[in-house]
Design an enzyme around this catalytic site. Structure first.
Site, PDB file in Angstrom:
ATOM      1  N   ASN A  49       0.827  -1.026  -0.095  1.00  0.00           N
ATOM      2  CA  ASN A  49      -0.012  -0.034  -0.011  1.00  0.00           C
ATOM      3  C   ASN A  49       0.933   1.424  -0.079  1.00  0.00           C
ATOM      4  O   ASN A  49       1.837   1.325   0.614  1.00  0.00           O
ATOM      5  CB  ASN A  49      -1.078  -0.195   0.906  1.00  0.00           C
ATOM      6  N   GLU A  51       0.224   5.247   0.715  1.00  0.00           N
ATOM      7  CA  GLU A  51      -0.689   6.135   1.349  1.00  0.00           C
ATOM      8  C   GLU A  51      -0.475   7.791   0.469  1.00  0.00           C
ATOM      9  O   GLU A  51       0.794   7.828  -0.022  1.00  0.00           O
ATOM     10  CB  GLU A  51      -0.685   6.174   2.592  1.00  0.00           C
ATOM     11  N   CYS A  60      -4.019   0.515  -2.390  1.00  0.00           N
ATOM     12  CA  CYS A  60      -3.860  -0.822  -1.754  1.00  0.00           C
ATOM     13  C   CYS A  60      -2.895  -1.645  -2.305  1.00  0.00           C
ATOM     14  O   CYS A  60      -2.595  -1.709  -3.529  1.00  0.00           O
ATOM     15  CB  CYS A  60      -5.170  -1.693  -1.628  1.00  0.00           C
ATOM     16  N   GLU A  62      -3.021  -4.726  -3.165  1.00  0.00           N
ATOM     17  CA  GLU A  62      -3.343  -5.605  -4.110  1.00  0.00           C
ATOM     18  C   GLU A  62      -3.436  -4.980  -5.419  1.00  0.00           C
ATOM     19  O   GLU A  62      -2.925  -5.559  -6.615  1.00  0.00           O
ATOM     20  CB  GLU A  62      -4.842  -6.132  -3.943  1.00  0.00           C
ATOM     21  N   CYS A  95     -10.029  -5.161   0.295  1.00  0.00           N
ATOM     22  CA  CYS A  95     -11.103  -4.036   0.422  1.00  0.00           C
ATOM     23  C   CYS A  95     -12.017  -4.339  -0.772  1.00  0.00           C
ATOM     24  O   CYS A  95     -11.688  -5.204  -1.702  1.00  0.00           O
ATOM     25  CB  CYS A  95     -10.620  -2.629   0.462  1.00  0.00           C
ATOM     26  N   CYS A  98     -10.369  -3.580  -4.367  1.00  0.00           N
ATOM     27  CA  CYS A  98      -9.450  -4.561  -4.885  1.00  0.00           C
ATOM     28  C   CYS A  98     -10.209  -5.741  -4.958  1.00  0.00           C
ATOM     29  O   CYS A  98      -9.907  -6.199  -6.307  1.00  0.00           O
ATOM     30  CB  CYS A  98      -8.558  -4.792  -3.732  1.00  0.00           C
TER      31      CYS A  98
HETATM   32  N1  THU Z   1      -5.336  -1.783   2.560  1.00  0.00           N
HETATM   33  C1  THU Z   1      -4.546  -2.576   1.519  1.00  0.00           C
HETATM   34  O1  THU Z   1      -3.528  -2.168   1.070  1.00  0.00           O
HETATM   35  N2  THU Z   1      -5.315  -3.598   1.168  1.00  0.00           N
HETATM   36  C2  THU Z   1      -6.347  -3.887   1.813  1.00  0.00           C
HETATM   37  O2  THU Z   1      -6.831  -5.279   1.633  1.00  0.00           O
HETATM   38  C3  THU Z   1      -6.824  -3.441   3.092  1.00  0.00           C
HETATM   39  C4  THU Z   1      -6.443  -1.814   3.245  1.00  0.00           C
HETATM   40  C5  THU Z   1      -4.519  -0.423   2.975  1.00  0.00           C
HETATM   41  C6  THU Z   1      -5.250   0.813   2.538  1.00  0.00           C
HETATM   42  C7  THU Z   1      -4.591   1.857   3.570  1.00  0.00           C
HETATM   43  O3  THU Z   1      -3.172   2.077   3.271  1.00  0.00           O
HETATM   44  C8  THU Z   1      -4.352   0.883   4.776  1.00  0.00           C
HETATM   45  O4  THU Z   1      -4.420  -0.444   4.435  1.00  0.00           O
HETATM   46  C9  THU Z   1      -5.312   1.024   5.886  1.00  0.00           C
HETATM   47  O5  THU Z   1      -6.761   1.147   5.442  1.00  0.00           O
END
Ligand code: THU
Length: 148
Positions: A49, A51, A60, A62, A95, A98
């Site tokens: 991920n 940000e 994310c 994925e 999520c 994704c």
């Molecule tokens: N996040 C992911 O990278 N993948 C997921 O399946 C769930 C959430 C990340 C997004 C964000 O940077 C952090 O987790 C908190 O939500």
């Protein structure tokens, strides 16, 4: 980390996802996620991920792996499996966004391996983690509809 009962090849993929997890850029949530996407040639595409101060542009793990693979020349359906890992209580749950991207770029029966740092895991398929998905086929009627 044990991942007891999981096949050796999927354990390896989860451990690759863990490597990717350590590269996450997460100054806001401090929640690292990693993904490892195995293509049909046996190559692994890493994702973490990434940000953003504006929050919305956050990508994310994925989707990072999937988009990176497409940019590297892979086409929809050319993937064997994806592993995703995070420091969650049970195996991490991808999520909704994704899941939608997985439906677009992966075969419905492609395995999705979800894990955590405690050695817990679960496995599902792309179609099972997003029932009733909007798919490319959902667009098939668009000309007829727009001319009505
Ligand atoms: N996040 C992911 O990278 N993948 C997921 O399946 C769930 C959430 C990340 C997004 C964000 O940077 C952090 O987790 C908190 O939500």
């Amino acid at each position: 980390m044990t991942y007891e009962g999981l096949s050796e090849s999927y354990i390896k993929l989860l451990l690759k996802a863990k490597e990717a997890m350590e590269r996450a850029y997460v100054p806001y949530s401090h929640f690292q996620v990693g993904a490892a996407l195995l293509d049909e040639e046996g190559h692994i595409h890493f994702g973490c991920n990434v940000e953003n101060a504006a929050y919305g542009p956050t990508n994310c793990a994925e989707r990072t792996a999937l988009f990176r693979a497409v940019a590297d020349g892979k086409r929809p359906g050319q993937f064997q499996a994806i592993a995703v890992i995070g420091d969650t209580e049970g195996p991490i749950a991808p999520c909704g966004i994704c899941r939608q991207v997985l439906v677009e770029l992966c075969m419905p029966d492609m395995p999705v391996i979800m894990g955590n740092l405690k050695g817990q895991w679960s496995i599902s398929t792309v179609s099972d983690i997003l029932p009733g998905a909007f798919t490319p086929a959902s667009l098939d009627n668009r000309e007829r509809k727009t001319n009505e």
